[in-house]
Write an enzyme that holds these catalytic residues in place. Structure first.
Site, mmCIF file in Angstrom:
data_model
loop_
_atom_site.group_PDB
_atom_site.id
_atom_site.type_symbol
_atom_site.label_atom_id
_atom_site.label_comp_id
_atom_site.label_asym_id
_atom_site.label_seq_id
_atom_site.Cartn_x
_atom_site.Cartn_y
_atom_site.Cartn_z
ATOM 1 N N ASP A 63 44.661 71.219 156.861
ATOM 2 C CA ASP A 63 44.134 69.872 156.620
ATOM 3 C C ASP A 63 42.814 69.886 155.862
ATOM 4 O O ASP A 63 42.599 69.089 154.949
ATOM 5 C CB ASP A 63 43.946 69.138 157.947
ATOM 6 C CG ASP A 63 45.169 68.307 158.323
ATOM 7 O OD1 ASP A 63 45.933 67.937 157.418
ATOM 8 O OD2 ASP A 63 45.349 68.032 159.520
ATOM 9 N N ARG B 298 35.037 80.259 153.310
ATOM 10 C CA ARG B 298 34.495 78.918 153.505
ATOM 11 C C ARG B 298 33.438 78.665 152.427
ATOM 12 O O ARG B 298 32.753 79.578 151.992
ATOM 13 C CB ARG B 298 33.843 78.785 154.881
ATOM 14 C CG ARG B 298 34.732 79.244 156.032
ATOM 15 C CD ARG B 298 35.876 78.308 156.306
ATOM 16 N NE ARG B 298 36.658 78.749 157.474
ATOM 17 C CZ ARG B 298 37.756 78.160 157.893
ATOM 18 N NH1 ARG B 298 38.224 77.116 157.237
ATOM 19 N NH2 ARG B 298 38.407 78.594 158.948
ATOM 20 N N THR C 229 49.093 77.283 157.967
ATOM 21 C CA THR C 229 48.213 77.459 159.120
ATOM 22 C C THR C 229 49.068 77.801 160.332
ATOM 23 O O THR C 229 50.120 77.191 160.538
ATOM 24 C CB THR C 229 47.390 76.198 159.430
ATOM 25 O OG1 THR C 229 46.788 76.317 160.724
ATOM 26 C CG2 THR C 229 48.243 74.934 159.390
ATOM 27 N N GLY D 107 41.845 79.206 157.150
ATOM 28 C CA GLY D 107 42.303 80.380 157.888
ATOM 29 C C GLY D 107 43.539 80.992 157.248
ATOM 30 O O GLY D 107 44.418 80.270 156.775
ATOM 31 N N VAL E 240 53.827 81.844 141.678
ATOM 32 C CA VAL E 240 53.608 82.592 140.441
ATOM 33 C C VAL E 240 54.929 82.875 139.725
ATOM 34 O O VAL E 240 55.065 82.620 138.516
ATOM 35 C CB VAL E 240 52.859 83.905 140.732
ATOM 36 C CG1 VAL E 240 52.820 84.801 139.486
ATOM 37 C CG2 VAL E 240 51.433 83.607 141.206
ATOM 38 N N ARG F 114 53.548 84.342 145.885
ATOM 39 C CA ARG F 114 54.569 85.022 145.069
ATOM 40 C C ARG F 114 55.531 84.022 144.445
ATOM 41 O O ARG F 114 55.860 84.095 143.251
ATOM 42 C CB ARG F 114 55.325 86.009 145.953
ATOM 43 C CG ARG F 114 56.516 86.730 145.315
ATOM 44 C CD ARG F 114 57.100 87.684 146.354
ATOM 45 N NE ARG F 114 58.247 88.434 145.854
ATOM 46 C CZ ARG F 114 59.504 88.054 145.971
ATOM 47 N NH1 ARG F 114 59.788 86.893 146.573
ATOM 48 N NH2 ARG F 114 60.491 88.811 145.500
ATOM 49 N N ASP G 115 48.559 77.054 163.250
ATOM 50 C CA ASP G 115 48.450 76.034 164.296
ATOM 51 C C ASP G 115 49.581 75.008 164.263
ATOM 52 O O ASP G 115 49.768 74.278 165.233
ATOM 53 C CB ASP G 115 47.121 75.285 164.160
ATOM 54 C CG ASP G 115 45.917 76.208 164.287
ATOM 55 O OD1 ASP G 115 46.077 77.317 164.819
ATOM 56 O OD2 ASP G 115 44.818 75.808 163.843
ATOM 57 N N ARG H 266 43.480 87.680 186.015
ATOM 58 C CA ARG H 266 42.805 88.206 184.824
ATOM 59 C C ARG H 266 43.004 87.251 183.648
ATOM 60 O O ARG H 266 44.095 86.696 183.463
ATOM 61 C CB ARG H 266 43.351 89.585 184.460
ATOM 62 C CG ARG H 266 43.113 90.666 185.505
ATOM 63 C CD ARG H 266 41.639 91.057 185.558
ATOM 64 N NE ARG H 266 41.405 92.124 186.522
ATOM 65 C CZ ARG H 266 41.020 91.925 187.784
ATOM 66 N NH1 ARG H 266 40.855 90.663 188.223
ATOM 67 N NH2 ARG H 266 40.807 92.933 188.596
ATOM 68 N N GLY I 143 45.102 77.595 168.251
ATOM 69 C CA GLY I 143 45.676 76.286 167.977
ATOM 70 C C GLY I 143 44.635 75.190 167.837
ATOM 71 O O GLY I 143 44.991 74.019 167.747
ATOM 72 N N ARG I 144 43.354 75.570 167.861
ATOM 73 C CA ARG I 144 42.289 74.569 167.783
ATOM 74 C C ARG I 144 42.571 73.419 168.750
ATOM 75 O O ARG I 144 42.626 73.615 169.951
ATOM 76 C CB ARG I 144 42.125 74.067 166.346
ATOM 77 C CG ARG I 144 41.516 75.084 165.410
ATOM 78 C CD ARG I 144 41.104 74.462 164.097
ATOM 79 N NE ARG I 144 42.236 73.864 163.391
ATOM 80 C CZ ARG I 144 42.109 73.182 162.264
ATOM 81 N NH1 ARG I 144 40.924 72.993 161.725
ATOM 82 N NH2 ARG I 144 43.186 72.682 161.670
ATOM 83 N N ARG J 1 46.705 85.786 163.952
ATOM 84 C CA ARG J 1 46.772 85.445 162.535
ATOM 85 C C ARG J 1 47.365 86.563 161.685
ATOM 86 O O ARG J 1 47.785 86.315 160.558
ATOM 87 C CB ARG J 1 45.369 85.138 162.009
ATOM 88 C CG ARG J 1 44.898 83.749 162.335
ATOM 89 C CD ARG J 1 43.727 83.408 161.448
ATOM 90 N NE ARG J 1 43.134 82.136 161.801
ATOM 91 C CZ ARG J 1 41.958 81.725 161.361
ATOM 92 N NH1 ARG J 1 41.244 82.532 160.580
ATOM 93 N NH2 ARG J 1 41.481 80.557 161.708
ATOM 94 N N ASP K 7 49.599 72.221 162.799
ATOM 95 C CA ASP K 7 48.961 70.941 163.121
ATOM 96 C C ASP K 7 48.811 70.013 161.915
ATOM 97 O O ASP K 7 48.005 69.081 161.948
ATOM 98 C CB ASP K 7 47.588 71.185 163.758
ATOM 99 C CG ASP K 7 46.624 71.930 162.840
ATOM 100 O OD1 ASP K 7 47.065 72.438 161.786
ATOM 101 O OD2 ASP K 7 45.426 72.008 163.176
#
Length: 323
Positions: A106, A75, A128, A14, A27, A24, A130, A247, A173-174, A256, A132
């Site tokens: 990971d 992927r 990431t 992701g 490199v 940047r 997350d 709601r 956050g999975r 993201r 995590d």
């Protein structure tokens, strides 16, 4: 020991704000130290297909403020096979790649570990939203994502107050509740539901809302981590149980994107420069990390074996402040 002369960089998994700052830094630090720098487009898929180009100082100009990743990401099912890994190593040899810097999470690091076992030199940079990745206190994109969520919370609070509503907000956050717990505290949530901790909907959600209503509150906020899910169902249950109009809002991929914060720009720069430093000093197959506000590098196998959990102090604090 063969000297490192050509280094390639890719972003995988992701996307996360701050990845461009890391690219940047990788490199420019590499060029500063006399290395030939290559960029691999679309992650491991690009490595398999030879979608690789040389990068210079201008290649990474005017990108530090951009979200996402200029190298793009994808992927790759083929890469997860033995034949795919061998093809990736073969393609790296075609381009004369001596070391690979992988920016991702990971899953990306597990791919890098597999490459290292086939003889490729790798360095991982944690990227990431997350937060995590167990070996590091911080991952690129986390701060930007939290600020995006907090901005949404503030806006949702305005309309919730106007209509005397309850809002259930699902954040990313999975299976990790880092975004949820911190944004819930910062946004003044009545309840924060995490994948790391079992919850009772009546005790942990309905009770705080009813108690708040009884002391005169006019609007309510429940934060749910996507690893728990069910924001719509939770909203329906709250409304049925309390008769408070409720709601659900699922923020999704907006978390993201966006301009990276100064934290993500600086951390991306530090991580990127550290990755090149590791290679120049002969430390390979490592994950760059920050622990206790100090940059470190950890063996990739050791890093992937670590575990990371939500600080119970934060959970306790969230309940105290929701009184």
């Amino acid at each position: 020991m063969n000297p490192i002369k050509t280094v390639a960089v890719l972003t995988s998994g992701g996307d996360a704000p701050g990845m461009n700052a890391a690219v940047r830094a990788v490199v420019r630090t590499g060029i500063y130290n006399g290395l030939k720098m290559l960029g691999i487009n679309k992650g491991y898929e690009g490595l398999l297909n030879g979608d690789i180009e040389e990068m210079n100082l201008r290649s990474v100009g005017d990108i530090i403020q951009r979200g996402g990743t200029i190298l793009q990401t994808a992927r790759s099912n083929e890469f997860n096979t033995k034949a795919g890994l061998e093809k990736a190593v073969s393609m790296a040899k075609v381009f004369g790649i001596d070391a690979l810097v992988v920016i991702g999470g990971d899953g990306s690091f597990r791919g890098a570990k597999d490459l290292s076992e086939l003889g490729m030199n790798v360095i991982g940079i944690p990227g990431t939203i997350d937060n995590d990745i167990s070996c590091t206190d911080y991952t690129l994109g986390y701060d930007t994502a939290m600020n995006t969520v907090l901005d949404a919370i503030d806006k949702i609070r305005d309309t919730s107050y106007s209509h005397e509503r309850c809002s259930v907000l699902e954040v990313m956050g999975r299976k990790a509740g880092w975004i949820a717990i911190n944004c819930g505290i910062a946004g003044g949530a009545e309840a924060i539901i995490l994948p790391e901790k079992e919850f009772d909907i009546d005790k942990d959600i309905i009770m705080p809302i009813v108690e708040g209503r009884n002391r005169g509150k006019k609007h309510y906020l429940v934060i749910v981590a996507e690893g728990v899910g069910g924001a719509v169902e939770i909203a329906e249950y709250i409304e049925a149980k309390t008769e408070i109009t409720t709601r659900a809002t699922i923020l999704g991929y907006i978390q993201r994107g966006g301009t990276p914060t100064i934290t993500d720009r600086v951390m991306g720069s530090r991580f990127g420069a550290c990755a090149i430093k590791c290679l120049l000093e002969g430390r390979k197959n490592r994950i760059v990390a920050i622990r206790d506000n100090k940059l470190v590098d950890i063996d990739i196998i050791e890093a992937l074996s670590m575990k990371k959990t939500i600080d119970n102090e934060l959970i306790t604090l969230s309940k105290i402040l929701a009184l």
